[in-house]
Design a protein around this motif. Structure first.
Motif, PDB file in Angstrom:
ATOM      1  N   GLU A   1       0.840  -1.206   0.000  1.00  0.00           N
ATOM      2  CA  GLU A   1       0.000   0.000   0.000  1.00  0.00           C
ATOM      3  C   GLU A   1       0.879   1.261   0.000  1.00  0.00           C
ATOM      4  OE1 GLU A   1      -3.989  -0.839   2.516  1.00  0.00           O
ATOM      5  OE2 GLU A   1      -2.178  -0.909   3.697  1.00  0.00           O
ATOM      6  N   ASN A   2       1.877   1.245   0.859  1.00  0.00           N
ATOM      7  CA  ASN A   2       2.753   2.407   1.027  1.00  0.00           C
ATOM      8  C   ASN A   2       3.474   2.789  -0.274  1.00  0.00           C
ATOM      9  OD1 ASN A   2       5.923   2.960   1.682  1.00  0.00           O
ATOM     10  ND2 ASN A   2       4.610   4.138   3.053  1.00  0.00           N
ATOM     11  N   ALA A   3       3.806   1.763  -1.080  1.00  0.00           N
ATOM     12  CA  ALA A   3       4.609   2.016  -2.281  1.00  0.00           C
ATOM     13  C   ALA A   3       3.854   2.822  -3.334  1.00  0.00           C
ATOM     14  CB  ALA A   3       5.089   0.691  -2.879  1.00  0.00           C
TER      15      ALA A   3
ATOM     16  N   PHE B 246       0.185  10.429  -1.288  1.00  0.00           N
ATOM     17  CA  PHE B 246      -0.170  11.569  -0.434  1.00  0.00           C
ATOM     18  C   PHE B 246       0.417  11.466   0.968  1.00  0.00           C
ATOM     19  CE2 PHE B 246      -3.979  10.630   2.335  1.00  0.00           C
ATOM     20  CZ  PHE B 246      -4.192   9.306   1.978  1.00  0.00           C
ATOM     21  N   HIS B 247       1.191  10.390   1.235  1.00  0.00           N
ATOM     22  CA  HIS B 247       1.897  10.351   2.524  1.00  0.00           C
ATOM     23  C   HIS B 247       3.233  11.094   2.439  1.00  0.00           C
ATOM     24  CE1 HIS B 247       4.602   7.107   0.982  1.00  0.00           C
ATOM     25  NE2 HIS B 247       5.383   7.456   1.968  1.00  0.00           N
ATOM     26  N   LEU B 248       3.697  11.402   1.211  1.00  0.00           N
ATOM     27  CA  LEU B 248       5.081  11.860   1.066  1.00  0.00           C
ATOM     28  C   LEU B 248       5.363  13.139   1.854  1.00  0.00           C
ATOM     29  CD1 LEU B 248       5.883  11.182  -2.702  1.00  0.00           C
ATOM     30  CD2 LEU B 248       6.760   9.988  -0.706  1.00  0.00           C
ATOM     31  N   GLN B 249       4.512  14.144   1.664  1.00  0.00           N
ATOM     32  CA  GLN B 249       4.817  15.406   2.349  1.00  0.00           C
ATOM     33  C   GLN B 249       4.588  15.347   3.856  1.00  0.00           C
ATOM     34  OE1 GLN B 249       3.285  18.595  -0.338  1.00  0.00           O
ATOM     35  NE2 GLN B 249       5.443  19.124  -0.334  1.00  0.00           N
TER      36      GLN B 249
ATOM     37  N   LEU C 203       4.724  12.693   5.855  1.00  0.00           N
ATOM     38  CA  LEU C 203       5.585  11.738   6.578  1.00  0.00           C
ATOM     39  C   LEU C 203       7.074  12.013   6.407  1.00  0.00           C
ATOM     40  CD1 LEU C 203       5.623   9.192   8.386  1.00  0.00           C
ATOM     41  CD2 LEU C 203       5.667   7.819   6.292  1.00  0.00           C
ATOM     42  N   HIS C 204       7.456  12.636   5.287  1.00  0.00           N
ATOM     43  CA  HIS C 204       8.891  12.753   5.002  1.00  0.00           C
ATOM     44  C   HIS C 204       9.383  14.202   4.956  1.00  0.00           C
ATOM     45  CE1 HIS C 204       8.764   8.498   4.259  1.00  0.00           C
ATOM     46  NE2 HIS C 204       8.049   8.594   3.156  1.00  0.00           N
ATOM     47  N   PRO C 205       9.001  15.042   5.910  1.00  0.00           N
ATOM     48  CA  PRO C 205       9.427  16.447   5.822  1.00  0.00           C
ATOM     49  C   PRO C 205      10.945  16.610   5.880  1.00  0.00           C
ATOM     50  CG  PRO C 205       8.476  15.992   7.980  1.00  0.00           C
ATOM     51  CD  PRO C 205       8.224  14.780   7.132  1.00  0.00           C
TER      52      PRO C 205
ATOM     53  N   ASP D 199      11.124   6.633   8.348  1.00  0.00           N
ATOM     54  CA  ASP D 199       9.785   7.214   8.565  1.00  0.00           C
ATOM     55  C   ASP D 199       8.718   6.179   8.200  1.00  0.00           C
ATOM     56  OD1 ASP D 199      11.106   9.649   8.973  1.00  0.00           O
ATOM     57  OD2 ASP D 199      10.734  10.342   6.925  1.00  0.00           O
ATOM     58  N   ASP D 200       8.914   5.533   7.041  1.00  0.00           N
ATOM     59  CA  ASP D 200       7.915   4.554   6.588  1.00  0.00           C
ATOM     60  C   ASP D 200       7.823   3.373   7.554  1.00  0.00           C
ATOM     61  OD1 ASP D 200       6.896   5.671   4.079  1.00  0.00           O
ATOM     62  OD2 ASP D 200       8.942   5.436   3.359  1.00  0.00           O
ATOM     63  N   ILE D 201       8.985   2.892   7.997  1.00  0.00           N
ATOM     64  CA  ILE D 201       8.975   1.760   8.942  1.00  0.00           C
ATOM     65  C   ILE D 201       8.204   2.154  10.203  1.00  0.00           C
ATOM     66  CG2 ILE D 201      10.404   0.276  10.420  1.00  0.00           C
ATOM     67  CD1 ILE D 201      12.548   0.366   8.216  1.00  0.00           C
TER      68      ILE D 201
HETATM   69 FE    FE Z   1       7.430   6.829   2.178  1.00  0.00          FE
END
Ligand code: FE
Ligand code: FES
Length: 425
Positions: free
Chosen positions: A203-205, A209-212, A214-216, A366-368
């Motif tokens: 799902e994450n791959a 819309f999680h990029l901004q 979760l990964h600032p 962050d993803d983990i």
């Molecule tokens: Fe990610």
């Protein structure tokens, strides 16, 4: 839980829900193994890992230990890494080159085509013992490759790899066409584990819309280096559903795609080499396809468990389900063969890979963290049983920033769990 009761679609209410038992229930996990992993084409390795006769790698795929090798006559092979005598795992190295393999336990010896060639005390066995098919290393039922990616299938009656890949071949071709020769693995391998269900990474791959949120840290770093914060606003992208559960998001890039810019002297002085590589893509494929190869990003999920990220670095990520709440992840970097001897270019690619997707990089930790937090949240399943995957359902045209990609994955997942064992054509 009944697999048929997990995925709920209510188009009138623009609602798509997934019951959280899909991530925690041991019976669901067992059903996935049987009905998805035992009949899907699963990634096992890359052709560039077994270039020479005798080359081999060992892998764990869907709970099986396997040896992927090239025998002395040049034929690609894949065997169960289990001795036909009393079961011991035979090849213990991760990679190597060998003409034969000898079992540590009682010294049965096999050539690199899997044939039994030596016995300890041969006179104590029947004369035709070595020829018996039962006493050879057992090949996987199906083995095939596409553009260098090697897959196995444990269902001898499965559809062909080409049929299984369906529309994903268009995107695999775009990725592999970056090279005039072929793509090869570069650098080593990253292996890490997550206390999270394997589907969370699929799902994450394709979750853009999680990029901004979760990964600032990563975007701050890019902003600090380039002088301006990359923005996703107004970016053009699309999601595609490719058949058999495969899905991809393809997008313009906020930070500039580095293909060709890996060449020496990236910067003003490297303009000529960048232009040369780009001109070659145009010559080979025409302007439109060359632009797509060189200037757009792709995140591809090959159902069920292979992810190819073709953006700031080109990586192959494969998950191995270990338990309902645990997966192992293996990641390799890929590059055009003509670049592989260029240490500057390879270093740039690997640095970019490690910086973003490495287990100590700016994004993967962050993803983990996020995926493990999801898994922890599922402990409250009795009172809070549903995941919501509805984003974008209010619109007729699904956006790449929505969750249509994940809904597509889940519908195929459910389809497969409800079918007996075969992949729908
Ligand atoms: Fe990610
Ligand atoms: Fe391999 Fe006995 S288990 S030789």
């Amino acid at each position: 839980m009944d697999p048929g009761a997990i995925v709920h679609t209510d188009n009138d209410r623009h609602q798509f829900k997934v019951h959280r038992s899909a991530y925690v229930d041991p019976e669901i996990f067992a059903a996935e193994k049987e009905r998805i992993f035992n009949s899907s084409w699963l990634y096992v390795g890359h052709l560039s890992e077994i270039d020479q006769p005798g080359d081999f790698v060992t892998r764990r795929v869907a709970g099986r230990d396997l040896v992927l090798s090239r025998d002395s006559t040049g034929v690609m092979r894949c065997f169960l890494n289990a001795c036909p005598h009393r079961g011991a795992k035979i090849v213990r190295e991760k990679t190597g080159n060998a003409r034969s393999f000898t079992c540590i336990y009682h010294a049965w010896q096999f050539n690199n085509a899997g044939k039994l060639i030596g016995l300890n005390g041969p006179e104590t066995y029947a004369p035709d013992f070595k020829a018996d098919p039962l006493h050879q290393l057992q090949p996987v039922p199906l083995l095939d490759e596409y553009r260098g990616l090697v897959f196995v299938n444990f269902d001898a009656g499965a559809q062909t790899l080409r049929e299984y890949l369906a529309g994903a071949t268009e995107f695999l071709d775009l990725i592999m066409d970056q090279s005039q020769e072929r793509m090869v693995l570069i650098g080593g391998v990253q292996e890490y584990a997550m206390r999270a269900n394997w589907k969370l990474l699929a799902e994450n791959a394709v979750d853009v819309f999680h990029l901004q949120p979760l990964h600032p840290t990563y975007f701050d770093m890019i902003g600090a280096l380039s002088g301006s914060q990359p923005s996703f606003r107004g970016l053009k992208g699309e999601a595609h559903y490719l058949g058999n559960g495969h899905t991809v998001v393809e997008m313009d890039t906020p930070a500039g795609r580095p293909i060709a810019k890996w060449m020496p002297g990236w910067g003003e002085e490297s303009k000529a080499s960048i232009e040369r590589v780009y001109a070659d893509l145009v010559r080979r494929f025409g302007e439109e396809r060359a632009f797509r190869i060189a200037n757009r990003n792709r995140n591809l999920v090959l159902f069920p468990n292979l992810v190819i990220n073709d953006h700031i670095s080109l990586t192959i990520r494969c998950t191995e389900p270990v338990a309902p709440d645990a997966m192992d992840v293996t990641v390799w970097g890929l590059a055009p063969e003509e670049e592989a001897s260029n240490t500057v270019a390879v270093k740039r690619r690997l640095t970019s890979f490690i910086e973003f997707l490495g287990p100590g990089g700016f994004a993967t930790p962050d993803d983990i963290e996020a995926l493990e937090l999801c898994q922890k949240g599922f402990a409250n399943m009795r009172e809070a049983p549903w995941n919501d995957v509805s984003k974008g359902m209010v619109s007729d045209t699904a956006s790449w920033m929505d969750e249509g990609q994940m809904r597509y994955f889940w519908l195929e997942w459910q389809n497969r769990l409800l079918s007996n064992s075969k992949v729908a054509a």
